[in-house]
Design a protein around this motif. Structure first.
Motif, PDB file in Angstrom:
ATOM      1  N   THR A  77      39.996  35.783  38.191  1.00 26.87           N
ATOM      2  CA  THR A  77      41.071  36.359  39.010  1.00 26.87           C
ATOM      3  C   THR A  77      40.751  37.801  39.406  1.00 26.87           C
ATOM      4  OG1 THR A  77      42.385  36.942  37.044  1.00 26.87           O
ATOM      5  CG2 THR A  77      42.872  34.824  38.112  1.00 26.87           C
ATOM      6  N   TYR A  83      46.925  29.859  35.223  1.00 27.93           N
ATOM      7  CA  TYR A  83      47.342  30.466  33.963  1.00 27.93           C
ATOM      8  C   TYR A  83      48.214  29.527  33.134  1.00 27.93           C
ATOM      9  CZ  TYR A  83      45.049  34.920  34.502  1.00 27.93           C
ATOM     10  OH  TYR A  83      44.088  35.893  34.591  1.00 27.93           O
ATOM     11  N   GLU A  84      48.991  28.682  33.793  1.00 29.51           N
ATOM     12  CA  GLU A  84      49.753  27.663  33.056  1.00 29.51           C
ATOM     13  C   GLU A  84      48.798  26.688  32.363  1.00 29.51           C
ATOM     14  OE1 GLU A  84      52.305  25.916  36.005  1.00 29.51           O
ATOM     15  OE2 GLU A  84      53.625  27.668  36.055  1.00 29.51           O
ATOM     16  N   PRO A 136      48.167  32.711  45.421  1.00 28.49           N
ATOM     17  CA  PRO A 136      49.223  32.996  44.428  1.00 28.49           C
ATOM     18  C   PRO A 136      49.635  31.766  43.627  1.00 28.49           C
ATOM     19  CG  PRO A 136      49.720  34.064  46.501  1.00 28.49           C
ATOM     20  CD  PRO A 136      48.550  33.149  46.759  1.00 28.49           C
ATOM     21  N   ARG A 137      49.762  30.631  44.305  1.00 32.54           N
ATOM     22  CA  ARG A 137      50.152  29.400  43.601  1.00 32.54           C
ATOM     23  C   ARG A 137      49.028  28.937  42.682  1.00 32.54           C
ATOM     24  NH1 ARG A 137      51.637  24.005  46.810  1.00 32.54           N
ATOM     25  NH2 ARG A 137      50.092  25.006  48.095  1.00 32.54           N
ATOM     26  N   TRP A 138      47.776  29.035  43.162  1.00 36.69           N
ATOM     27  CA  TRP A 138      46.634  28.644  42.333  1.00 36.69           C
ATOM     28  C   TRP A 138      46.597  29.485  41.063  1.00 36.69           C
ATOM     29  CZ3 TRP A 138      42.660  31.538  40.410  1.00 36.69           C
ATOM     30  CH2 TRP A 138      41.660  30.833  39.739  1.00 36.69           C
ATOM     31  N   LYS A 139      46.785  30.798  41.208  1.00 37.26           N
ATOM     32  CA  LYS A 139      46.714  31.690  40.056  1.00 37.26           C
ATOM     33  C   LYS A 139      47.794  31.331  39.036  1.00 37.26           C
ATOM     34  CE  LYS A 139      46.885  36.564  38.760  1.00 37.26           C
ATOM     35  NZ  LYS A 139      47.022  37.950  39.257  1.00 37.26           N
ATOM     36  N   GLU A 140      49.000  31.116  39.494  1.00 35.17           N
ATOM     37  CA  GLU A 140      50.096  30.758  38.596  1.00 35.17           C
ATOM     38  C   GLU A 140      49.786  29.457  37.856  1.00 35.17           C
ATOM     39  OE1 GLU A 140      54.672  29.258  39.073  1.00 35.17           O
ATOM     40  OE2 GLU A 140      53.971  30.817  40.447  1.00 35.17           O
ATOM     41  N   THR A 141      49.342  28.463  38.584  1.00 35.61           N
ATOM     42  CA  THR A 141      49.009  27.170  37.983  1.00 35.61           C
ATOM     43  C   THR A 141      47.835  27.293  37.019  1.00 35.61           C
ATOM     44  OG1 THR A 141      49.814  26.037  39.950  1.00 35.61           O
ATOM     45  CG2 THR A 141      48.374  24.778  38.508  1.00 35.61           C
TER      46      THR A 141
END
Length: 133
Positions: free
Chosen positions: A109, A92-93, A85-90
């Protein structure tokens, strides 16, 4: 050499996990994949960033199955569930900042999110072609 370096990690769980994975991959002559673990370890030692790449980790799961190491496989699945979850958020940022570098992120993803449930259900037949990164 890698084993000696591991002894100097001072009980750092994240670093030890990466080094154990790298040592195991080298033992089975999975050179390209050992580089993934060592690159993540280098980043961590350099600035403390706990970085994993879910795509590489999924490929590693396939290697663990191939070489009958279900202990490392289980640990990698746990790590994926923790860090994804953290990897995905980062990711996309970063994609917003560097769209050319992350041009395939939606496909990545989707592939990860469709592969993880299969792994959890015991379908360990994983290949780069099936991931379609």
């Amino acid at each position: 050499m890698l084993s000696e370096f591991k002894e100097n990690l001072g009980g750092d769980h994240f670093a030890e996990d990466l080094m154990s994975e790298a040592i195991w991959l080298v033992r089975f002559q999975e050179w390209e994949h050992s580089e993934h673990s060592l690159a993540f370890l280098t980043t961590y030692v350099k600035d403390g960033t706990e970085l994993i790449c879910p795509g590489h980790e999924i490929e590693h799961i396939g290697l663990f199955v191939k070489h009958d190491n279900f202990e490392l496989m289980d640990h990698t699945i746990e790590s994926m569930e923790e860090f994804y979850p953290r990897w995905k958020e980062t990711a996309y940022e970063r994609a917003a900042k560097y769209p050319a570098f992350y041009r395939n992120l939606d496909n990545v993803t989707r592939a990860i999110e469709s592969t993880l449930p299969r792994i959890r259900s015991g379908d360990y037949l994983i290949s780069a072609a099936r991931l379609s990164f």
